[in-house]
Enzyme design. Structure first.
Site, short mmCIF file in Angstrom:
data_model
loop_
_atom_site.label_atom_id
_atom_site.label_comp_id
_atom_site.label_asym_id
_atom_site.label_seq_id
_atom_site.Cartn_x
_atom_site.Cartn_y
_atom_site.Cartn_z
N PHE A 35 -25.79 -2.94 6.12
CA PHE A 35 -24.41 -2.88 4.77
C PHE A 35 -25.39 -2.87 3.27
O PHE A 35 -26.08 -3.29 3.39
CB PHE A 35 -23.53 -3.91 4.68
CG PHE A 35 -22.41 -3.72 5.57
CD1 PHE A 35 -22.66 -3.92 6.46
CD2 PHE A 35 -20.73 -4.64 4.81
CE1 PHE A 35 -21.24 -3.20 8.04
CE2 PHE A 35 -19.38 -4.46 5.88
CZ PHE A 35 -20.22 -3.85 7.34
N GLY A 37 -26.98 0.36 2.52
CA GLY A 37 -27.39 1.43 2.61
C GLY A 37 -28.40 1.88 1.73
O GLY A 37 -28.90 0.65 1.65
N THR A 38 -28.83 2.39 1.59
CA THR A 38 -29.99 3.39 0.85
C THR A 38 -30.04 2.80 -0.48
O THR A 38 -31.03 2.15 -0.93
CB THR A 38 -29.72 4.19 0.88
OG1 THR A 38 -29.92 5.09 1.56
CG2 THR A 38 -31.38 5.75 0.09
N CYS A 39 -29.47 2.99 -1.88
CA CYS A 39 -29.27 2.22 -3.41
C CYS A 39 -29.58 0.52 -2.37
O CYS A 39 -30.61 0.40 -3.45
CB CYS A 39 -28.13 2.56 -3.97
SG CYS A 39 -28.48 1.90 -5.58
N HIS A 438 -29.98 1.76 -37.86
CA HIS A 438 -31.66 2.39 -38.44
C HIS A 438 -32.47 0.78 -38.50
O HIS A 438 -31.94 0.14 -38.27
CB HIS A 438 -31.66 2.82 -39.40
CG HIS A 438 -33.22 2.59 -40.59
ND1 HIS A 438 -33.66 3.85 -40.08
CD2 HIS A 438 -33.39 1.91 -41.41
CE1 HIS A 438 -34.97 3.40 -40.74
NE2 HIS A 438 -35.02 2.14 -41.41
#
Ligand SMILES: Cc1cc2nc3c(=O)[nH]c(=O)nc-3n(C[C@H](O)[C@H](O)[C@H](O)COP(=O)(O)OP(=O)(O)OC[C@H]3O[C@@H](n4cnc5c(N)ncnc54)[C@H](O)[C@@H]3O)c2cc1C
Length: 454
Positions: A35, A37-39, A438
């Site tokens: 569970f 996945g890839t990420c 700035h």
């Protein structure tokens, strides 16, 4: 045969689909690996956690530039790796438990179609009134002679090695090659990058590609216009026979090889033809702009259907598919035309919209401006001499066509430009009506916008 209102195949982005809105449906989630996945397990998250540690090491090495005496006196790889994976690895079991406790059937196995809207998982047959395919992608492994005689890494394995290699041959020049070279290079690995094309990050704007490649060539052994002709096991590692486009041959030894030559969708492992689904020539499951496939009631999302292979894209598609599952009568449509992406290397790169090369190829009119970080106060603070922001705009409508940034915080700096593209702001509004703090780094973006020819 078990019947479901909804079957989700793939628990990467797919696991984000079930929410309170679809409570009461009979739901199954099928996942063949972990569970998240890839990420979560082998992609964005561990890679960025490692990149951060690599950035720290490189910043320490740069400290003398600011009058600070510092040295990297050690790299405790097991500690670096554990910081990442001790956080990630427990999440699989927790996610499975959570789903089961909330009445969702979890199947830990590989699904494949046996008929339209019928899947088989380890002998069980599941029929879904609705099915969402979120099966992702995997590393593509090129056909290099000898590759099967050596052991090699892909992004699936490299981040979990027991020790960083002393030397590593990185095959490929895309973002994974760039990020992993940065990580292991910062931790002391000698890196050789072999790239078929003339620059690294081939899909990026020409100025970005050029600068990025120059900077990488200072840090690593970068072999451009070169291919790996053969790989052979050697004592303690691998010997690669490299061939340059001009025909020169070179043998390079490395302890390890990382194959980073792109990714392919996992649709080929689903038996999509049995499911009646159409795929394109690259194997992506075809969908319309509601993410419906060619079979009514079957949706697809993420890397298996789009070629961008980006988690923020998969997330957006998940939200859209959830809506469309609930409101098929009034579906949301999207083509996601403005797709930002970043490379978390050193330098960082971020990009959105068209590249200058693309605009030229399409014969479009445009104005361009480049602003170096070093020409702003914060760039002075950074002692930066290599980073820049490039903006491209339509000379008539004065809206942004593309933006490309190379340098510290590029992925964050680009966000206001992504917003502006979505909202259709003109570059003049952005440059003149908006106040930029700035002397923050965002002044580089302001100055690039101000420098656009009118
Ligand atoms: C090293 C690396 C770094 C990355 N860094 C970034 C980044 O910085 N930013 C970014 O936006 N993207 C990044 N990505 C890409 C990102 O990880 C993917 O775009 C994203 O994970 C895609 O999500 P997905 O849900 O489509 O697929 P996945 O997350 O791959 O999920 C698919 C799931 O389906 C399962 N599955 C496959 N076939 C079957 C089957 N037949 N039956 C059951 N289950 C199956 C798989 O095991 C997997 O768990 C990176 C990828 C890699 C490899």
């Amino acid at each position: 045969l078990q019947d479901y209102d909804l079957i989700i195949v793939g628990a990467g982005s797919g696991n984000m689909l079930p929410t309170a809105e679809i409570d009461g449906w009979r739901i199954a989630v099928v996942e063949s690996d972990r569970f998240g996945g890839t990420c979560l397990n082998r992609g964005c998250i561990p890679s960025k956690m490692l990149v951060y540690a690599a950035d720290v090491a490189e910043n320490v090495r740069r400290a003398p530039r600011y009058g600070i005496g510092a040295d990297v006196t050690g790299v405790d790889w097991p500690a670096i790796r554990e910081r990442v994976f001790s956080r990630i690895d427990p999440l699989h079991d927790r996610a499975v438990d959570y789903r089961r406790r909330h009445g969702i059937d979890v199947f830990l196995g590989r699904a494949r179609f046996v008929a339209p809207k019928v899947l088989s998982v380890d002998g069980a047959e599941l029929r879904g009134e609705r099915i969402v395919l979120a099966v992702g992608s995997r590393p593509s492994v090129p056909d290099i002679p000898g590759l099967d005689s050596i052991s090699y890494h892909t992004s699936d394995t490299i981040m979990r090695v027991a020790e960083p290699p002393r030397s590593m041959l990185v095959v490929g020049g895309g973002y994974i090659a760039a990020e992993m070279s940065h990580v292991f290079g910062a931790f002391g690995t000698q890196i050789t990058i072999v790239q078929r094309g003339d620059t690294l990050l081939a899909a990026h704007d020409g100025d970005i590609r050029q600068r990025f490649t120059e900077l990488y060539a200072r840090r690593f052994d970068v072999r451009l216009a070169t291919t790996v002709e053969r790989l052979e096991p050697a004592s303690g590692g691998v010997v690669a026979r490299l061939r340059s486009r001009r025909g020169e041959l070179a043998d390079v030894f490395a302890d390890s090889v990382l194959i980073a030559t792109g990714r392919v969708p996992n649709s080929d492992q689903l038996d999509v033809s049995a499911g009646g689904l159409a795929v394109d020539e690259h194997g992506h499951i075809r969908t319309d702009d509601t993410y419906a496939t060619s079979v009514p009631g079957v949706w697809a999302l993420g890397d298996t259907t789009n070629h961008f292979q980006l988690k923020h894209m998969a997330n957006a598609e998940t939200r859209l598919v959830r809506h469309n599952l609930l409101r098929p009568d009034a579906p949301r449509r999207a083509r996601f035309e403005i797709v930002p992406a970043a490379v978390f290397a050193d330098p960082q790169v971020a990009s959105v919209g068209a590249t200058e090369d693309q605009l030229r190829r399409e014969g479009r009119h445009y104005v361009a401006a480049v602003q170096e970080y070093g020409d702003t106060a914060y760039g002075w603070a950074l002692e930066d001499t290599t980073s820049f922001v490039k903006v491209l705009a339509d000379p008539v409508s004065r809206t942004l066509l593309g933006a490309h940034i190379l340098g510290p915080q590029a992925a964050t700096l680009i966000q206001p430009l992504i917003q502006a593209m979505h909202l259709g702001n003109t570059v003049d509004q952005l440059a003149r009506d908006v106040l930029y703090i700035h002397p923050a780094l965002t002044e580089v973006v302001e100055n690039a916008l101000l420098a656009l020819p009118s």
